[in-house]
Design a protein around this motif. Structure first.
Motif, PDB file in Angstrom:
ATOM      1  N   THR A 112      31.567  44.695  26.588  1.00 26.66           N
ATOM      2  CA  THR A 112      31.197  44.957  27.979  1.00 26.66           C
ATOM      3  C   THR A 112      31.914  44.008  28.937  1.00 26.66           C
ATOM      4  OG1 THR A 112      29.231  43.574  27.666  1.00 26.66           O
ATOM      5  CG2 THR A 112      28.957  45.949  27.435  1.00 26.66           C
ATOM      6  N   MET A 113      32.168  42.773  28.507  1.00 26.97           N
ATOM      7  CA  MET A 113      32.880  41.838  29.377  1.00 26.97           C
ATOM      8  C   MET A 113      34.316  42.301  29.611  1.00 26.97           C
ATOM      9  SD  MET A 113      32.901  39.162  31.233  1.00 26.97           S
ATOM     10  CE  MET A 113      31.524  38.084  30.853  1.00 26.97           C
ATOM     11  N   LEU A 114      34.996  42.729  28.548  1.00 24.41           N
ATOM     12  CA  LEU A 114      36.371  43.238  28.701  1.00 24.41           C
ATOM     13  C   LEU A 114      36.385  44.498  29.561  1.00 24.41           C
ATOM     14  CD1 LEU A 114      37.610  42.695  25.040  1.00 24.41           C
ATOM     15  CD2 LEU A 114      38.362  41.442  27.059  1.00 24.41           C
ATOM     16  N   THR A 115      35.368  45.346  29.363  1.00 26.50           N
ATOM     17  CA  THR A 115      35.271  46.555  30.184  1.00 26.50           C
ATOM     18  C   THR A 115      35.028  46.195  31.643  1.00 26.50           C
ATOM     19  OG1 THR A 115      34.358  47.753  28.290  1.00 26.50           O
ATOM     20  CG2 THR A 115      34.074  48.763  30.450  1.00 26.50           C
ATOM     21  N   ALA A 116      34.202  45.168  31.882  1.00 22.31           N
ATOM     22  CA  ALA A 116      33.926  44.748  33.257  1.00 22.31           C
ATOM     23  C   ALA A 116      35.186  44.223  33.936  1.00 22.31           C
ATOM     24  CB  ALA A 116      32.839  43.674  33.259  1.00 22.31           C
ATOM     25  N   ILE A 117      36.034  43.529  33.182  1.00 22.44           N
ATOM     26  CA  ILE A 117      37.293  43.040  33.748  1.00 22.44           C
ATOM     27  C   ILE A 117      38.173  44.219  34.158  1.00 22.44           C
ATOM     28  CG2 ILE A 117      39.438  41.817  33.183  1.00 22.44           C
ATOM     29  CD1 ILE A 117      37.716  39.944  31.430  1.00 22.44           C
ATOM     30  N   SER A 118      38.287  45.220  33.260  1.00 26.56           N
ATOM     31  CA  SER A 118      39.074  46.413  33.592  1.00 26.56           C
ATOM     32  C   SER A 118      38.464  47.163  34.766  1.00 26.56           C
ATOM     33  CB  SER A 118      39.156  47.341  32.368  1.00 26.56           C
ATOM     34  OG  SER A 118      39.776  46.698  31.289  1.00 26.56           O
ATOM     35  N   MET A 119      37.140  47.283  34.753  1.00 24.46           N
ATOM     36  CA  MET A 119      36.456  47.993  35.834  1.00 24.46           C
ATOM     37  C   MET A 119      36.647  47.273  37.167  1.00 24.46           C
ATOM     38  SD  MET A 119      32.410  48.662  36.267  1.00 24.46           S
ATOM     39  CE  MET A 119      32.206  47.001  36.881  1.00 24.46           C
ATOM     40  N   SER A 120      36.641  45.933  37.121  1.00 26.84           N
ATOM     41  CA  SER A 120      36.834  45.160  38.354  1.00 26.84           C
ATOM     42  C   SER A 120      38.218  45.403  38.928  1.00 26.84           C
ATOM     43  CB  SER A 120      36.638  43.674  38.068  1.00 26.84           C
ATOM     44  OG  SER A 120      35.343  43.428  37.604  1.00 26.84           O
ATOM     45  N   ALA A 121      39.225  45.495  38.050  1.00 23.38           N
ATOM     46  CA  ALA A 121      40.579  45.764  38.529  1.00 23.38           C
ATOM     47  C   ALA A 121      40.652  47.136  39.190  1.00 23.38           C
ATOM     48  CB  ALA A 121      41.565  45.670  37.371  1.00 23.38           C
ATOM     49  N   ILE A 122      40.037  48.142  38.562  1.00 25.87           N
ATOM     50  CA  ILE A 122      40.091  49.494  39.131  1.00 25.87           C
ATOM     51  C   ILE A 122      39.272  49.564  40.420  1.00 25.87           C
ATOM     52  CG2 ILE A 122      39.513  51.917  38.716  1.00 25.87           C
ATOM     53  CD1 ILE A 122      39.916  51.384  35.737  1.00 25.87           C
ATOM     54  N   ALA A 123      38.092  48.932  40.414  1.00 24.97           N
ATOM     55  CA  ALA A 123      37.205  49.017  41.577  1.00 24.97           C
ATOM     56  C   ALA A 123      37.778  48.296  42.783  1.00 24.97           C
ATOM     57  CB  ALA A 123      35.841  48.447  41.227  1.00 24.97           C
ATOM     58  N   THR A 124      38.639  47.296  42.555  1.00 23.69           N
ATOM     59  CA  THR A 124      39.224  46.568  43.681  1.00 23.69           C
ATOM     60  C   THR A 124      40.601  47.097  44.062  1.00 23.69           C
ATOM     61  OG1 THR A 124      40.141  44.899  42.177  1.00 23.69           O
ATOM     62  CG2 THR A 124      37.974  44.460  43.118  1.00 23.69           C
ATOM     63  N   ASN A 125      41.020  48.188  43.441  1.00 21.23           N
ATOM     64  CA  ASN A 125      42.306  48.800  43.805  1.00 21.23           C
ATOM     65  C   ASN A 125      42.053  49.893  44.846  1.00 21.23           C
ATOM     66  OD1 ASN A 125      45.180  49.154  43.475  1.00 21.23           O
ATOM     67  ND2 ASN A 125      44.670  51.101  42.509  1.00 21.23           N
ATOM     68  N   GLY A 126      41.615  49.482  46.033  1.00 19.55           N
ATOM     69  CA  GLY A 126      41.335  50.453  47.079  1.00 19.55           C
ATOM     70  C   GLY A 126      39.853  50.729  47.204  1.00 19.55           C
ATOM     71  N   VAL A 127      39.534  51.603  48.144  1.00 20.98           N
ATOM     72  CA  VAL A 127      38.135  51.940  48.420  1.00 20.98           C
ATOM     73  C   VAL A 127      37.627  52.879  47.346  1.00 20.98           C
ATOM     74  CG1 VAL A 127      36.562  52.994  50.092  1.00 20.98           C
ATOM     75  CG2 VAL A 127      38.526  51.669  50.882  1.00 20.98           C
ATOM     76  N   VAL A 128      36.499  52.514  46.695  1.00 22.02           N
ATOM     77  CA  VAL A 128      35.895  53.356  45.664  1.00 22.02           C
ATOM     78  C   VAL A 128      34.597  53.929  46.215  1.00 22.02           C
ATOM     79  CG1 VAL A 128      34.949  53.446  43.335  1.00 22.02           C
ATOM     80  CG2 VAL A 128      36.889  51.961  43.825  1.00 22.02           C
ATOM     81  N   PRO A 129      34.557  55.201  46.592  1.00 23.20           N
ATOM     82  CA  PRO A 129      33.280  55.799  46.990  1.00 23.20           C
ATOM     83  C   PRO A 129      32.290  55.727  45.842  1.00 23.20           C
ATOM     84  CG  PRO A 129      35.109  57.226  47.590  1.00 23.20           C
ATOM     85  CD  PRO A 129      35.666  56.142  46.723  1.00 23.20           C
ATOM     86  N   ALA A 130      31.020  55.816  46.178  1.00 22.75           N
ATOM     87  CA  ALA A 130      29.988  55.639  45.154  1.00 22.75           C
ATOM     88  C   ALA A 130      30.025  56.791  44.175  1.00 22.75           C
ATOM     89  CB  ALA A 130      28.620  55.549  45.814  1.00 22.75           C
ATOM     90  N   GLY A 131      30.715  56.618  43.113  1.00 20.03           N
ATOM     91  CA  GLY A 131      30.737  57.603  42.043  1.00 20.03           C
ATOM     92  C   GLY A 131      30.795  56.916  40.707  1.00 20.03           C
ATOM     93  N   GLY A 132      30.836  55.592  40.764  1.00 21.12           N
ATOM     94  CA  GLY A 132      30.770  54.816  39.540  1.00 21.12           C
ATOM     95  C   GLY A 132      31.929  55.071  38.608  1.00 21.12           C
ATOM     96  N   SER A 133      31.602  55.034  37.325  1.00 25.33           N
ATOM     97  CA  SER A 133      32.640  55.149  36.302  1.00 25.33           C
ATOM     98  C   SER A 133      33.341  56.499  36.362  1.00 25.33           C
ATOM     99  CB  SER A 133      32.011  54.970  34.920  1.00 25.33           C
ATOM    100  OG  SER A 133      31.002  55.937  34.734  1.00 25.33           O
ATOM    101  N   TYR A 134      32.591  57.554  36.692  1.00 25.98           N
ATOM    102  CA  TYR A 134      33.218  58.880  36.764  1.00 25.98           C
ATOM    103  C   TYR A 134      34.337  58.885  37.793  1.00 25.98           C
ATOM    104  CZ  TYR A 134      34.075  63.475  38.637  1.00 25.98           C
ATOM    105  OH  TYR A 134      34.698  64.585  39.120  1.00 25.98           O
ATOM    106  N   TYR A 135      34.042  58.351  38.970  1.00 25.81           N
ATOM    107  CA  TYR A 135      35.065  58.345  40.024  1.00 25.81           C
ATOM    108  C   TYR A 135      36.286  57.548  39.575  1.00 25.81           C
ATOM    109  CZ  TYR A 135      37.283  57.935  44.558  1.00 25.81           C
ATOM    110  OH  TYR A 135      38.190  58.005  45.578  1.00 25.81           O
ATOM    111  N   MET A 136      36.042  56.372  38.987  1.00 25.17           N
ATOM    112  CA  MET A 136      37.169  55.521  38.592  1.00 25.17           C
ATOM    113  C   MET A 136      38.016  56.179  37.508  1.00 25.17           C
ATOM    114  SD  MET A 136      35.716  51.638  38.680  1.00 25.17           S
ATOM    115  CE  MET A 136      34.212  51.937  37.776  1.00 25.17           C
ATOM    116  N   ILE A 137      37.370  56.770  36.510  1.00 24.33           N
ATOM    117  CA  ILE A 137      38.128  57.363  35.407  1.00 24.33           C
ATOM    118  C   ILE A 137      38.861  58.614  35.872  1.00 24.33           C
ATOM    119  CG2 ILE A 137      37.913  58.479  33.147  1.00 24.33           C
ATOM    120  CD1 ILE A 137      35.565  56.588  32.614  1.00 24.33           C
ATOM    121  N   SER A 138      38.181  59.457  36.656  1.00 22.77           N
ATOM    122  CA  SER A 138      38.824  60.707  37.063  1.00 22.77           C
ATOM    123  C   SER A 138      40.011  60.443  37.975  1.00 22.77           C
ATOM    124  CB  SER A 138      37.806  61.621  37.760  1.00 22.77           C
ATOM    125  OG  SER A 138      37.316  61.001  38.934  1.00 22.77           O
TER     126      SER A 138
END
Length: 1082
Positions: free
Chosen positions: A162-188
């Motif tokens: 989960t820590m490694l996933t959080a690091i990856s998620m943090s990189a994706i979430a901070t690459n621009g504005v992420v509307p509230a869609g969570g993991s689905y929005y980031m992956i899609s």
């Protein structure tokens, strides 16, 4: 930038304006009207929130003339100042969900600016979602079963994942504005709609099953620790306790799901307001555990456990831990004695093990200073139904064991092993997406999400790892392995450690699991609604609808239904691995998304969170995949199969979405890499297949004239290899760009209908001839270039209005030869079958006159792979000359086909030398006269047609034979046939020499060229032989003779080909590329 403005009063402007200025005003108004109609280039501009938005105050835009140079651009593109203003006021609403609370509260007219910080917005929600039911109900049991060391490994692996996933998620979430869609929005948005939809639905299923797990945990706490008497089903016989408990779970679980669904339906804001209460319960419970651990150092709680030999006894059935008691010098048997013996008398017959072993009582919570940690370091796995035993405790084995089902031992309810414990534990570390799901409500999401999530994971990891060590150091091993606390009077095991009372943990865990279940039933329907509203999975679009305020009513019903499936399973230990699979798959793709984006180095990949690396993402992805198969390999395969089916469904039926995702970028990189690796030289013969350039003709409406050519292409290719469909528009590109787009759309639409997989390329050229040349030279890229050109035979080449079509055709033949490309010419293409037709019988006849590298052998084989031609038989004909041994030729050809692994009938046709017939001589003469006449007629098109018509009319008047009458009937003034007949020749020869046709006097005295006579002789003879053998064949493949080296005979060449194929329905003329395309070697 300093800018000066001059303000002029409106009245003054009106008073001072003269006639010239009024004319100027009218001119400016006309220019404004023209700008309103469009920018002048006829191109539709892109529509986006920041470009060409709502006719933005044109008058104000052009008041300041400092930017007059950019007026044309400002008509469709905003000024930087207005763009920045729009970006500053941009608010990111929830993905696919209307602000329901804003709509419920009618007083709120506008969405409030998000003001949640890192602590409230990310840290606490993540903490609440991560800490949950497994910590309170199963962690002590996992420690007792796996031992402190292996439990530490399990927790460390899951927390590292989960820590490694959080690091990856943090990189994706901070690459621009992420509307509230969570993991689905980031992956899609990172991996595309196919991956996004598949993983989004898996994440939805995981969240839904998590709700089922929390509800089962709630019921377990209620019926086991709070109110056991509330059970509806009770065990009537020994050994039925488990089944009765499962049935109670199903009944109560169904009721609680209905109740929770009603609460969520009535208003999610009540759930959000209760979230803080649930979080407080979790935090108080954890504080109580740590307080209890500290207390055990100087005052351990009194929780005695009863052992018979080394076997743990359940104290639910008795009070006194002894076989008998002394009272007034009288020995009395206890309740425990009655459970093991057939009567209460001292001489009763008792269980053998009971008779041989003593009953002892030890402390269940010896305390942190007792040294019990050394006993709990190692694992104690067991089979289902085995007795929980204390290691190193003296015990005497009895004789043959009798049935122990009714005896008050503590039994294990499931078989335990390392990988199973991983699957049960992993859900306790999920919930790391809670912060990213709320990104729309955060003050600074790009700062809060990484900080809050990583801090929450660090905190919970510390809690879990420290609890493992503390549980092992404070609690006796048999109590740890006692899943339901039967040895401590049915108390929650972790509650026995807590201070000031076990009820703190019981009540706290009850409310926290209840709240977690409510939040799962709140979040899962919104996730499904977001996927449905994206429109990528057509069959779930109905779940995008809901109440007018955005509440996902239909999605909530489906979620409750799927949750009910988990409730019917009824076992928390069985449901946990299921949701582990779905969460692990989701986390795996988050890591994959980060790794792909990092490795591709796309220009838009600029995360504010800098502490990431593709190796960490790859390690996280590998760890997720490993944990999936460690937990349960068959569950992992099922989860992958579900995700794969959804992926293929979206790919096949889903809406086309272009989100600039990484998979598209990865495809481009892979294509580039593959193209660079493909050698520019020709491929090996074994890898050779026709890579087609299909030349289409378009009509004035930019529609394809011969759609069957694409049908034949798909039948020949079957989706394999390269297909480029090209066409030429005559004109200048600047004038024809709109027609080009329309033509490309029409061709692509037809390619879709005909299932032709390939690329479309439309070329605009000043003349048709050059356009074809451009396509032949430049179509394709690198090693992926065409090696074969497919085109239709120009049916109207004899008509005067298409007088250049035959020249274009012959030049195309020459250019393909020069480019060392094969050429396929389909004659009578409109008679070729569509993809829906099926030939139930018939032959594909190959006339192999000259060796062309094996193209004639290969093409029927490829065609017969398609269902249209599958039932046709292949026949090969070859021609034997006077000196050839036809019998030996047939044997050699059969052997050649055997080595080529081709099944075909072989026939050798003998063509004997004979005299040239008068028919051939006259046919050649007429052909040459017609050609000569066209060369001498250096007139305009209209004059040439009148001259040809004059000659035609004179011939008709002179001779009225039936043949001539037929030719007259066929002649149309708009399309004059220039074919020269014998009657015309005789009539022209005997008529008076008119000065109007004096230019043609030499035509009637000429003699045919001997070379042309020989060629015509071959064409006539071969045509007769082919007609004799193949007139009823479904398709005839013929060697296509090459054009003459002398360009003066080009029109004669067309006549030869016409004679050669006369009378045949479907003909494919084949001209090889000059290299071998088929081999006998493996």
């Amino acid at each position: 930038m300093p800018t000066s403005f001059t303000v002029v009063p409106v009245e003054a402007q009106g008073e001072e304006r003269g006639p010239a200025e009024r004319d100027g005003q009218r001119q400016e108004e006309e220019e404004d009207d023209e700008r309103d109609r469009g920018s002048g280039d006829g191109i539709a501009r892109e529509s986006s929130p920041f470009i060409n938005s709502a006719e933005m105050d044109r008058g104000n835009m052009y008041e300041g003339k400092n930017m007059a140079l950019f007026e044309e651009e400002m008509d469709s593109n905003p000024m930087v100042s207005s763009l920045l203003n729009k970006l500053a006021n941009y608010t990111n609403l929830t993905q696919g969900v209307v602000e329901h609370e804003a709509d419920e509260d009618s007083k709120r007219k506008e969405v409030k600016v998000p003001r949640m910080g890192t602590f409230i917005g990310v840290y606490l929600p993540c903490l609440q979602n991560i800490l949950g039911v497994i910590l309170f109900l199963r962690l002590t049991w996992i420690v007792g079963t796996a031992g402190v060391l292996e439990s530490f490994i399990i927790v460390f692996m899951c927390c590292a994942c989960t820590m490694l996933t959080a690091i990856s998620m943090s990189a994706i979430a901070t690459n621009g504005v992420v509307p509230a869609g969570g993991s689905y929005y980031m992956i899609s948005r990172s991996l595309g709609p196919e991956f996004g939809g598949a993983v989004g639905l898996c994440f939805y299923l995981g969240t839904t099953f998590a709700g089922a797990m929390y509800i089962l945990g709630t019921i377990e706490i209620l019926l086991t620790y709070i109110s056991p008497s509330a059970a509806i089903f009770k065990a009537e016989e020994a050994g039925e306790e488990t089944e009765a408990m499962l049935n109670n779970m199903r009944i109560y679980g169904t009721c609680i799901i209905i109740l929770m669904a009603i609460v969520v339906f009535v208003g999610v804001k009540y759930v959000n307001k209760l979230a803080l209460v649930f979080l407080a319960c979790v935090i108080l419970s954890i504080i109580a555990i740590y307080a209890g651990v500290i207390k055990t150092a100087f005052d351990p709680p009194d929780f005695p456990i009863c052992l018979l030999g080394n076997r743990t006894l359940s104290k639910r059935s008795f009070d006194v831990c002894a076989k008998f008691t002394e009272s007034n010098n009288e020995t009395k048997t206890t309740t425990l004695w009655n459970l093991f013996c057939d009567s209460s008398l001292l001489n009763a017959t008792c269980d053998d093990y009971f008779s041989l072993n003593n009953v002892t009582e030890i402390q269940g919570i010896p305390g942190i200073m007792s040294g019990v940690l050394a006993d709990n370091l190692w694992s104690t796995y067991s089979e289902k139904g085995s007795i929980v035993e204390k290691k190193d405790q003296p015990s005497v084995a009895g004789s043959e064991e009798i049935k122990m089902g009714g005896l008050p031992y503590v039994f294990t309810d499931i078989m335990t092993y390392f990988t199973m414990l991983v699957g049960i534990y992993f859900p306790s570390v999920t919930g790391i997406m809670a912060g990213s799901n709320r990104s729309g409500d955060l003050k600074d999401a790009q700062k809060s999400i990484p900080t809050g999530t990583i801090l929450a994971i660090s905190t919970t990891s510390f809690i879990y790892l420290s609890c493992i060590v503390l549980f092992g150091a404070c609690i006796e091993g048999v109590i740890l392995r006692d899943k339901f606390g039967e040895a401590v009077n049915g108390n929650l095991v972790v509650g026995t450690l807590a201070w000031p009372s076990p009820w703190v943990i019981v009540i706290g865990s009850f409310f926290s699991t209840c709240g977690a279940g409510l939040q799962s039933l709140t979040g899962a329907p919104r996730l499904l609604q977001a996927i449905a509203r994206d429109g990528i999975v057509p069959f779930i679009q109905v779940f995008g609808h809901g109440k007018p305020n955005g509440e996902p009513t239909w999605a909530l019903l489906l979620t409750a239904g799927i949750c009910e499936i988990g409730i019917l399973i009824a076992s928390l230990d069985s449901v946990a691995p299921i949701l582990s699979m779905f969460f692990l798959m989701c986390y795996m793709f988050v890591n994959l998304a980060c790794a792909v984006q990092t490795l591709l180095r796309t220009p838009n990949w600029r995360p504010r969170f800098k502490y990431y690396h593709w190796t960490l993402s790859f390690l996280g992805m590998s760890l997720c995949l490993a944990l999936m198969f460690i937990c349960s390999w068959y569950y992992a395969l099922i989860a992958m199969l579900i995700a794969g089916c959804i992926y293929k469904y979206i790919e096949y039926r889903g809406a086309e979405k272009e989100w600039g995702d990484g998979i598209r970028g990865l495809s481009l990189n892979a294509a580039r890499y593959a193209l660079l690796r493909v050698e520019d030289g020709p491929p090996h013969t074994k890898n050779w297949r026709p890579q087609l350039l299909v030349l289409l003709n378009l009509d004035s409406e930019q529609l394809v004239k011969h759609p069957r050519l694409l049908s034949f292409t798909s039948q020949l290719k079957a989706g394999k290899g390269l297909t480029i469909v090209g066409s030429v528009l005559q004109g200048i590109y600047l004038d024809k760009c709109t027609e080009t787009q329309k033509a490309e759309e029409n061709v692509k639409a037809l390619m879709g209908v005909e299932k032709t997989k390939g690329f479309c390329q439309i070329v605009v050229s000043p003349n048709f001839r050059d356009g074809i040349s451009y396509l032949i030279q430049s179509a394709g890229l690198g090693g992926m270039k065409h090696n074969t050109v497919l085109m239709a035979w120009p049916q109207s080449w004899k008509q005067t209005e298409n007088r250049f079509s035959w020249k274009n055709f012959v030049d195309t033949v020459r250019e393909t030869t020069a480019a060392q490309q094969a050429l396929l010419v389909a004659k009578n293409i409109d008679l070729f079958p569509t993809n829906q037709e099926r030939f139930t019988e018939g032959n594909i006849d190959v006339w192999w006159i000259v060796h062309d590298g094996g193209m004639l052998m290969l093409l029927p084989f490829l065609l017969r792979q398609h269902k249209v031609w599958r039932k046709c038989k292949m026949r090969i004909f070859t021609v034997a000359q006077m000196d050839d041994n036809s019998i030996q030729m047939k044997k050699d050809l059969q052997m050649f086909l055997y080595h080529l692994r081709l099944n075909a009938e072989v026939e050798v046709v003998e063509m004997f030398e004979n005299d040239i017939s008068a028919f051939t001589y006259e046919k050649t003469l007429m052909m040459e006269q017609r050609s000569q006449m066209l060369k001498q007629m250096q007139l305009s098109k209209n004059e040439r047609e009148r001259e040809a018509q004059l000659i035609h009319d004179r011939n008709t008047a002179s001779h009225s034979t039936p043949a001539v009458k037929a030719s007259v009937a066929a002649a149309v003034p708009e399309k004059v046939q220039m074919t020269w007949t014998k009657e015309k020749f005789v009539a022209e020869k005997h008529k008076p020499k008119d000065s109007n046709v004096s230019g043609f006097k030499d035509i009637f005295n000429m003699k045919p060229n001997q070379s042309n006579v020989r060629r015509m002789h071959t064409a006539v003879k071969l045509n007769g032989v082919v007609l004799n053998k193949s007139q009823h064949a479904q398709l005839v493949l013929l060697n296509m003779p090459g054009p003459p080296k002398n360009r003066k005979g080009d029109e004669n060449y067309m006549e030869f080909l016409e004679v050669l194929t006369e009378g045949l329905d479907r003909v494919l003329l084949v001209r090889g590329s000059g290299r071998e395309v088929i081999t006998i070697y493996s």
